[in-house]
Design a protein around this motif. Structure first.
Motif, mmCIF file in Angstrom:
data_model
loop_
_atom_site.group_PDB
_atom_site.id
_atom_site.type_symbol
_atom_site.label_atom_id
_atom_site.label_comp_id
_atom_site.label_asym_id
_atom_site.label_seq_id
_atom_site.Cartn_x
_atom_site.Cartn_y
_atom_site.Cartn_z
ATOM 1 N N HIS A 211 -10.622 -18.627 51.394
ATOM 2 C CA HIS A 211 -11.063 -17.406 51.190
ATOM 3 C C HIS A 211 -10.159 -16.790 50.234
ATOM 4 O O HIS A 211 -10.657 -16.212 49.105
ATOM 5 N N ALA B 178 -12.210 -15.930 41.681
ATOM 6 C CA ALA B 178 -13.456 -15.302 41.505
ATOM 7 C C ALA B 178 -13.430 -14.766 39.975
ATOM 8 O O ALA B 178 -12.667 -13.906 39.699
ATOM 9 N N ALA C 82 -20.078 -12.983 37.482
ATOM 10 C CA ALA C 82 -21.173 -13.683 37.057
ATOM 11 C C ALA C 82 -21.065 -15.007 37.137
ATOM 12 O O ALA C 82 -21.637 -15.796 36.299
ATOM 13 N N LYS C 83 -19.971 -15.597 37.530
ATOM 14 C CA LYS C 83 -19.810 -17.119 37.680
ATOM 15 C C LYS C 83 -19.668 -17.452 39.212
ATOM 16 O O LYS C 83 -19.068 -16.629 39.916
ATOM 17 N N VAL C 84 -20.204 -18.657 39.367
ATOM 18 C CA VAL C 84 -20.220 -19.117 40.890
ATOM 19 C C VAL C 84 -19.422 -20.123 40.921
ATOM 20 O O VAL C 84 -19.262 -21.151 40.390
ATOM 21 N N GLY C 85 -18.427 -20.223 42.073
ATOM 22 C CA GLY C 85 -17.476 -21.195 42.215
ATOM 23 C C GLY C 85 -18.102 -21.816 43.819
ATOM 24 O O GLY C 85 -18.229 -21.210 44.699
ATOM 25 N N ILE C 86 -17.723 -23.259 43.771
ATOM 26 C CA ILE C 86 -18.110 -23.948 44.794
ATOM 27 C C ILE C 86 -16.762 -24.584 45.378
ATOM 28 O O ILE C 86 -16.292 -25.542 44.594
ATOM 29 N N TYR C 87 -16.454 -24.459 46.699
ATOM 30 C CA TYR C 87 -15.075 -25.055 47.083
ATOM 31 C C TYR C 87 -15.434 -25.749 48.345
ATOM 32 O O TYR C 87 -16.374 -25.145 49.344
#
Length: 103
Positions: free
Chosen positions: A54, A61, A64-69
């Motif tokens: 986290h 981060a 306005a951008k999504v991060g997928i982990y």
């Protein structure tokens, strides 16, 4: 011997150090999955690894951008395997109640 959840109130200034124990029975939902022991497969990770993930995700981060982990290990264990590993590691005979799958 059963698994106990211990609460320590030593850090609360107005109280004396008190340990309160509650007997816990682990409820396992579903024993009819298509696995070697009938319980579902999960990818268990240590909570400190989850916290670290986290923190690292927040550091990367961007507005306005999504991060997928994915913070899994990629190797799952059945619920029964995990319970047996916990019993072995702690020396505690964890009481388990097997229940039907959730609806």
């Amino acid at each position: 011997m059963t698994l106990f959840r211990l609460l320590d109130y030593a850090d609360i200034p107005e109280t004396e150090s008190v340990g309160i124990a509650f007997a816990v029975t682990l409820q396992v939902r579903g024993t009819d999955y298509k696995t070697s022991d009938g319980t579902c497969i999960r990818d268990y990770i240590d909570v400190t690894d989850l916290v670290d993930a986290h923190v690292k995700a927040l550091e990367k981060a961007q507005p306005a951008k999504v991060g997928i982990y994915n913070v899994g290990t990629g190797k799952g264990s059945s619920v029964k395997e995990f319970v047996e590993a916990c019993k072995k590691a702690t020396g505690v005979n964890i009481k388990v109640e097997f229940l039907p799958r959730r609806p």
